[in-house]
Design an enzyme around this catalytic site. Sequence first.
Site, PDB file in Angstrom:
ATOM      1  N   HIS A 261       0.832  -1.203   0.000  1.00  0.00           N
ATOM      2  CA  HIS A 261       0.000   0.000   0.000  1.00  0.00           C
ATOM      3  C   HIS A 261       0.869   1.256   0.000  1.00  0.00           C
ATOM      4  O   HIS A 261       0.596   2.212  -0.740  1.00  0.00           O
ATOM      5  CB  HIS A 261      -0.913  -0.006   1.226  1.00  0.00           C
ATOM      6  N   HIS A 266       1.098   5.118  -2.202  1.00  0.00           N
ATOM      7  CA  HIS A 266       1.468   6.476  -1.794  1.00  0.00           C
ATOM      8  C   HIS A 266       2.734   7.016  -2.443  1.00  0.00           C
ATOM      9  O   HIS A 266       2.766   8.153  -2.912  1.00  0.00           O
ATOM     10  CB  HIS A 266       1.639   6.525  -0.272  1.00  0.00           C
ATOM     11  N   GLU A 306      -6.116   9.399  -0.060  1.00  0.00           N
ATOM     12  CA  GLU A 306      -6.387   7.957  -0.108  1.00  0.00           C
ATOM     13  C   GLU A 306      -7.287   7.559  -1.270  1.00  0.00           C
ATOM     14  O   GLU A 306      -7.044   6.544  -1.927  1.00  0.00           O
ATOM     15  CB  GLU A 306      -7.011   7.494   1.215  1.00  0.00           C
ATOM     16  N   SER A 325      -3.557   1.025  -4.899  1.00  0.00           N
ATOM     17  CA  SER A 325      -3.005  -0.215  -4.351  1.00  0.00           C
ATOM     18  C   SER A 325      -4.062  -1.307  -4.223  1.00  0.00           C
ATOM     19  O   SER A 325      -3.808  -2.357  -3.642  1.00  0.00           O
ATOM     20  CB  SER A 325      -2.371   0.054  -2.979  1.00  0.00           C
TER      21      SER A 325
END
Length: 409
Positions: A261, A266, A306, A325
Amino acid sequence: MTNPSHPHPPYPEPRTSLLIELQGDRPGALEAALKPFARHGVSLTHIESRPRRAQTFDFYVDCDSEADEAAMRATIAELREAAVGVVVLDHKNVPWFPRHAAELDRIANNTLDAGVALEADHPGFADPHYRARRAMVDGLARGYRHGGEFPVVEYSGAEHATWREVYGRLAPLRRRFACTEYRRALADLERHCQFGMDRIAQGRAVSDFLQSRTGFRLRPVAGLLCPRDFLNGLAFRVFFSTQYIRHPSKPFYTPEPDVCHELLGHAPMFADPAFADLSQEIGLASLGASDDDIERLARCYWHSVEFGLVREGGERKAYGAGLLSSFGELEHACAGSSCARFIEWDPGAAAKRRYPVTEYQPVYFVAESLLDAKIRMRAFCEALPRQFYARYNPATDSIWVDRAVRRTD
């Protein structure tokens, strides 16, 4: 506790606030009140005026000198001769926040899930080998201190295999649904950081790459932090990043952030200046904020960093890590799902909207561009009621504030 090597972080801090009452009908009254500061070499960091009552005005002034310093005492004495009244105000009490990057050591290990204390529904709960690996990686993160060497994790063959499954499954979807900035940054990571399908990239190399691009860096953490602590890190252009990987029995599912993730979702976006600035705006606004405002900012973070989308050529593209992700949610958000709603990016609306954590998002916010997302986020943060204005100084790795504040636990 903070890093012993930084017992007194080198940041400037305004330490005296004054309330000056002036008669509004006296020509040059404000000019006369400000001259003593210049005469005695006292720097003003903030001045604000407010009408008080008929022909009288209050001026709030912040200085970078202690009230008991000789220059400040002389200034106050002279002001009392020229002004209607002068009151030395107490420091503003605000929730504790880090003033120097070294103070991130104080919050980095305050993980909500105690690192390896996995819940019973976690895929690795009954796997002693997995728990032992988590404990090892947990120890590396907890031992890290500001200014130290980013820990290297010697990943196993099985862990690299899990990474390959996730990386390969997401590759065609990223090409189709990821925003241009993400795809460009990912290609650069693949060229410069041994970032690719074959093996898990090291956080140290990725962090160095990001810092060279936008000043953002990764910091190892053992698990989830509370929203206040996590957002505070963003103010320093620091992203708290886990290094462990999900359980191999469910490579396409994780109940918590993991290295897939963090690095696939990110990290590439932090190479983009507009996205990096958007993230830092949220972080700066979180410093010393009320609990209610922390909740508002956390929702803005969720709906942008997010799960945010942008428009490109009439299509929706993902820039949020939760999308980039997750192959299932990426398709859900970008392939025209009839179950989701898409609305214009509005931080004020995002701040009020709750979100599910264990299922696909029912609503996605869509910005015109990453620059548009940043500009709107900045405007929202500037409109929040704040006790002080904060600015990050990259030269000293510290936060400058324009008011005298006292940080309380």
